[in-house]
Design a protein around this motif. Structure first.
Motif, short mmCIF file in Angstrom:
data_model
loop_
_atom_site.label_atom_id
_atom_site.label_comp_id
_atom_site.label_asym_id
_atom_site.label_seq_id
_atom_site.Cartn_x
_atom_site.Cartn_y
_atom_site.Cartn_z
N ALA A 123 -1.96 45.94 -14.66
CA ALA A 123 -1.64 47.81 -14.50
C ALA A 123 -0.46 47.89 -15.37
O ALA A 123 -0.86 49.02 -15.89
CB ALA A 123 -1.32 47.99 -13.24
N ALA A 124 0.28 46.88 -15.26
CA ALA A 124 1.88 47.25 -16.39
C ALA A 124 1.11 46.84 -17.61
O ALA A 124 1.19 47.91 -18.42
CB ALA A 124 2.87 46.11 -15.24
N GLU B 32 -1.60 47.62 -18.91
CA GLU B 32 -2.61 48.84 -18.82
C GLU B 32 -1.88 50.12 -19.33
O GLU B 32 -1.90 50.70 -20.44
CB GLU B 32 -3.55 49.20 -18.19
CG GLU B 32 -4.82 49.81 -19.02
CD GLU B 32 -5.61 49.15 -19.59
OE1 GLU B 32 -5.87 50.19 -21.02
OE2 GLU B 32 -6.08 48.17 -19.85
N HIS B 33 -0.65 49.88 -18.69
CA HIS B 33 -0.50 51.30 -18.97
C HIS B 33 0.64 51.58 -18.66
O HIS B 33 2.16 52.14 -19.20
CB HIS B 33 0.16 51.81 -17.34
CG HIS B 33 -1.49 52.10 -16.72
ND1 HIS B 33 -2.00 53.60 -17.06
CD2 HIS B 33 -2.14 51.63 -16.09
CE1 HIS B 33 -3.04 53.18 -16.60
NE2 HIS B 33 -3.18 51.99 -15.06
N ALA B 34 1.39 50.37 -19.86
CA ALA B 34 2.67 50.42 -20.98
C ALA B 34 3.28 51.05 -21.46
O ALA B 34 4.48 51.12 -21.98
CB ALA B 34 2.75 48.89 -21.83
N GLY B 35 2.49 52.10 -21.73
CA GLY B 35 2.75 53.15 -22.66
C GLY B 35 3.02 52.99 -24.76
O GLY B 35 3.54 53.99 -25.60
N ASN C 262 -4.62 46.08 -24.25
CA ASN C 262 -4.71 47.13 -23.64
C ASN C 262 -6.12 48.48 -24.54
O ASN C 262 -5.75 48.43 -25.65
CB ASN C 262 -4.05 47.85 -22.55
CG ASN C 262 -2.04 48.65 -23.97
OD1 ASN C 262 -2.72 47.92 -25.03
ND2 ASN C 262 -1.45 48.67 -23.47
N GLN D 132 -4.67 51.26 -25.54
CA GLN D 132 -4.12 52.53 -26.13
C GLN D 132 -4.35 51.22 -27.96
O GLN D 132 -4.12 51.65 -28.30
CB GLN D 132 -2.67 52.11 -25.71
CG GLN D 132 -1.90 53.34 -27.13
CD GLN D 132 -0.51 54.03 -25.92
OE1 GLN D 132 -0.68 53.34 -24.96
NE2 GLN D 132 -0.13 54.25 -27.02
N ARG E 46 3.74 51.28 -31.76
CA ARG E 46 3.72 52.55 -31.06
C ARG E 46 2.92 53.31 -32.53
O ARG E 46 3.42 52.90 -33.94
CB ARG E 46 4.59 52.52 -31.50
CG ARG E 46 5.10 53.92 -30.76
CD ARG E 46 6.16 54.11 -29.70
NE ARG E 46 7.79 53.44 -30.53
CZ ARG E 46 8.37 54.29 -31.86
NH1 ARG E 46 8.05 55.62 -31.34
NH2 ARG E 46 9.09 53.81 -31.53
#
Length: 135
Positions: free
Chosen positions: A28-29, A31-34, A50, A52, A129
């Motif tokens: 989960a971390a 996948e949702h790391a930003g 992930n 993103q 990013r």
């Protein structure tokens, strides 16, 4: 006489999640790391990516996982080979800001390549990013 106050190690052991729950938490971390994340092994094969990262490349996990990233993205070979090699050697490397065109749209990216120990040897965690709004 036993010590009634638990040690820090005992507290960590008692509060530890079952392995399956720890794996789910880490997934989960990831996948949702930003940021976009892709874990690459020493043979250049994508092990995990992930949503993103996949979305930024316009691909699905089925198209990426297990594939040689330099075959998937030959335009990145020159830029990424040295960074991947340095990360495999234990160094965290910042990616210089770079421009890519995806589906006719210009995008700008920052990122890094970090060493990650894998069960079968070294790996590289690539993070990216989208900084297009800042350029």
């Amino acid at each position: 006489m036993p010590n009634p106050k638990p040690t820090a190690t005992a507290k960590r052991t008692q509060s530890r999640l079952p392995v399956s729950a720890e794996r789910a938490l880490l997934a989960a971390a990831f996948e949702h790391a930003g940021v976009g994340l892709c874990l690459v092994d020493a043979d250049n094969r994508a092990r995990m990516a992930n949503a993103q990262w996949l979305q930024s490349r316009g691909l699905t996990g089925a198209q990426v996982i297990g594939q040689d990233i330099f075959e998937l993205f030959p335009e990145m070979r020159d830029r990424m080979t040295t960074l991947h090699t340095r990360a495999l050697a234990g160094e965290t490397v910042e990616l210089p800001r770079y421009r890519q065109d995806f589906h006719g749209q210009e995008t700008w990216w920052d990122g890094s390549a970090s060493p990650v120990p894998l069960a079968e040897g070294a790996g590289t965690l690539i993070s990216v990013r989208d900084v297009s709004a800042q350029v």
